[in-house]
Motif scaffolding. Sequence first.
Motif, PDB file in Angstrom:
ATOM      1  N   MET A   1       0.637  -1.178  -0.065  1.00 41.18           N
ATOM      2  CA  MET A   1      -0.068   0.074   0.047  1.00 41.18           C
ATOM      3  C   MET A   1       0.852   1.242  -0.037  1.00 41.18           C
ATOM      4  O   MET A   1       2.024   1.219   0.278  1.00 41.18           O
ATOM      5  N   THR A   2       0.248   2.405  -0.471  1.00 37.94           N
ATOM      6  CA  THR A   2       0.929   3.510  -0.368  1.00 37.94           C
ATOM      7  C   THR A   2       1.053   4.136   0.984  1.00 37.94           C
ATOM      8  O   THR A   2       0.084   3.947   1.875  1.00 37.94           O
ATOM      9  N   ASP A   3       2.078   5.093   1.214  1.00 31.73           N
ATOM     10  CA  ASP A   3       2.153   5.516   2.731  1.00 31.73           C
ATOM     11  C   ASP A   3       1.310   6.801   2.612  1.00 31.73           C
ATOM     12  O   ASP A   3       1.753   7.839   2.332  1.00 31.73           O
ATOM     13  N   THR A   4       0.244   6.667   3.080  1.00 31.48           N
ATOM     14  CA  THR A   4      -0.826   7.319   3.135  1.00 31.48           C
ATOM     15  C   THR A   4      -1.327   7.826   4.722  1.00 31.48           C
ATOM     16  O   THR A   4      -1.104   6.659   5.428  1.00 31.48           O
ATOM     17  N   MET A   5      -2.208   8.571   4.868  1.00 32.94           N
ATOM     18  CA  MET A   5      -2.538   8.778   6.427  1.00 32.94           C
ATOM     19  C   MET A   5      -3.239   7.591   7.030  1.00 32.94           C
ATOM     20  O   MET A   5      -4.288   7.185   6.310  1.00 32.94           O
ATOM     21  N   GLY A   6      -2.884   7.194   8.201  1.00 35.35           N
ATOM     22  CA  GLY A   6      -3.400   5.944   8.815  1.00 35.35           C
ATOM     23  C   GLY A   6      -2.685   4.641   8.609  1.00 35.35           C
ATOM     24  O   GLY A   6      -2.954   3.665   9.258  1.00 35.35           O
ATOM     25  N   VAL A   7      -2.080   4.692   7.299  1.00 37.28           N
ATOM     26  CA  VAL A   7      -1.489   3.161   7.179  1.00 37.28           C
ATOM     27  C   VAL A   7      -0.616   2.788   8.184  1.00 37.28           C
ATOM     28  O   VAL A   7      -0.623   1.594   8.347  1.00 37.28           O
ATOM     29  N   ARG A   8       0.614   3.630   8.466  1.00 44.18           N
ATOM     30  CA  ARG A   8       1.582   3.203   9.421  1.00 44.18           C
ATOM     31  C   ARG A   8       0.832   2.837  10.629  1.00 44.18           C
ATOM     32  O   ARG A   8       1.353   2.532  11.737  1.00 44.18           O
ATOM     33  N   GLY A   9      -0.368   3.237  11.008  1.00 42.83           N
ATOM     34  CA  GLY A   9      -1.198   2.793  12.347  1.00 42.83           C
ATOM     35  C   GLY A   9      -1.323   1.510  12.288  1.00 42.83           C
ATOM     36  O   GLY A   9      -1.602   0.775  13.422  1.00 42.83           O
ATOM     37  N   TYR A  10      -1.460   0.894  11.228  1.00 39.66           N
ATOM     38  CA  TYR A  10      -1.831  -0.633  10.910  1.00 39.66           C
ATOM     39  C   TYR A  10      -0.600  -1.398  10.292  1.00 39.66           C
ATOM     40  O   TYR A  10      -0.859  -2.680  10.667  1.00 39.66           O
ATOM     41  N   VAL A  11       0.300  -1.029   9.806  1.00 37.44           N
ATOM     42  CA  VAL A  11       1.056  -1.811   9.059  1.00 37.44           C
ATOM     43  C   VAL A  11       2.441  -1.428   9.272  1.00 37.44           C
ATOM     44  O   VAL A  11       2.824  -0.162   9.271  1.00 37.44           O
ATOM     45  N   GLU A  12       3.338  -2.201   9.602  1.00 41.88           N
ATOM     46  CA  GLU A  12       4.841  -1.978   9.861  1.00 41.88           C
ATOM     47  C   GLU A  12       5.479  -2.292   8.469  1.00 41.88           C
ATOM     48  O   GLU A  12       5.549  -3.523   8.103  1.00 41.88           O
ATOM     49  N   ASP A  13       6.241  -1.387   7.757  1.00 41.92           N
ATOM     50  CA  ASP A  13       6.992  -1.652   6.626  1.00 41.92           C
ATOM     51  C   ASP A  13       7.799  -2.894   6.659  1.00 41.92           C
ATOM     52  O   ASP A  13       8.501  -2.938   7.863  1.00 41.92           O
ATOM     53  N   GLN A  14       7.682  -3.762   5.767  1.00 46.83           N
ATOM     54  CA  GLN A  14       8.748  -4.814   5.779  1.00 46.83           C
ATOM     55  C   GLN A  14       8.430  -5.823   6.831  1.00 46.83           C
ATOM     56  O   GLN A  14       9.262  -6.918   6.784  1.00 46.83           O
ATOM     57  N   ARG A  15       7.526  -5.721   7.626  1.00 46.22           N
ATOM     58  CA  ARG A  15       7.183  -6.776   8.639  1.00 46.22           C
ATOM     59  C   ARG A  15       6.029  -7.373   8.503  1.00 46.22           C
ATOM     60  O   ARG A  15       5.798  -8.455   8.641  1.00 46.22           O
ATOM     61  N   THR A  16       4.968  -6.391   8.153  1.00 40.18           N
ATOM     62  CA  THR A  16       3.551  -6.833   8.237  1.00 40.18           C
ATOM     63  C   THR A  16       3.031  -6.535   6.649  1.00 40.18           C
ATOM     64  O   THR A  16       1.939  -6.536   6.509  1.00 40.18           O
ATOM     65  N   GLY A  17       3.720  -5.662   5.974  1.00 43.18           N
ATOM     66  CA  GLY A  17       3.413  -5.250   4.570  1.00 43.18           C
ATOM     67  C   GLY A  17       4.524  -4.515   4.025  1.00 43.18           C
ATOM     68  O   GLY A  17       5.484  -4.436   4.534  1.00 43.18           O
ATOM     69  N   LEU A  18       3.992  -4.091   2.780  1.00 44.26           N
ATOM     70  CA  LEU A  18       5.106  -3.122   2.265  1.00 44.26           C
ATOM     71  C   LEU A  18       4.315  -1.985   1.861  1.00 44.26           C
ATOM     72  O   LEU A  18       3.377  -1.685   1.464  1.00 44.26           O
ATOM     73  N   ILE A  19       5.013  -0.828   2.457  1.00 42.35           N
ATOM     74  CA  ILE A  19       4.634   0.454   2.151  1.00 42.35           C
ATOM     75  C   ILE A  19       5.505   1.096   0.977  1.00 42.35           C
ATOM     76  O   ILE A  19       6.849   1.251   1.183  1.00 42.35           O
TER      77      ILE A  19
END
Length: 151
Positions: free
Chosen positions: A66-84
Amino acid sequence: MNSGQRREWRPCATQTSPSAFCPPTRWSPFRRRRESTRAPLERTSDRSAGQTTYLAAMAMGKLTIMTDTMGVRGYVEDQRTGLIVPPDDPVALRQAMLWALDPADAGRMEEIRSAARSHVLSRLSPAKHVATILSIIDSVSANDRRSSRRP
């Protein structure tokens, strides 16, 4: 469309690109068969969006990009639970998609998929949601009781 009209479901356009009007009975099996989900979200400054899409995919054990937009990093940790990937960067999105398709990275991709599924199911399940709401209610009730005892 008038409120009295019913929208007719039409068949999915193709197996790789289902129509927006595809009935859930046809869409769900397709979604479950996919290895990954991409969510190129539009950048906004007033609200977050897309959580249902990427959290459902993560819960099903899909690699989610997913793209790094508002709220994404509250649910997804890049390279650990998804790719941002950065917003408005089709090259970065393409690179992430190519990485996901590379058999040499299958083990790492499986680690991310597994961590994402575990994260969503353990922290964001309906039961956890209800427990969190009940905890907030209990906390507010306890604060009300304490404040009513003060002189």
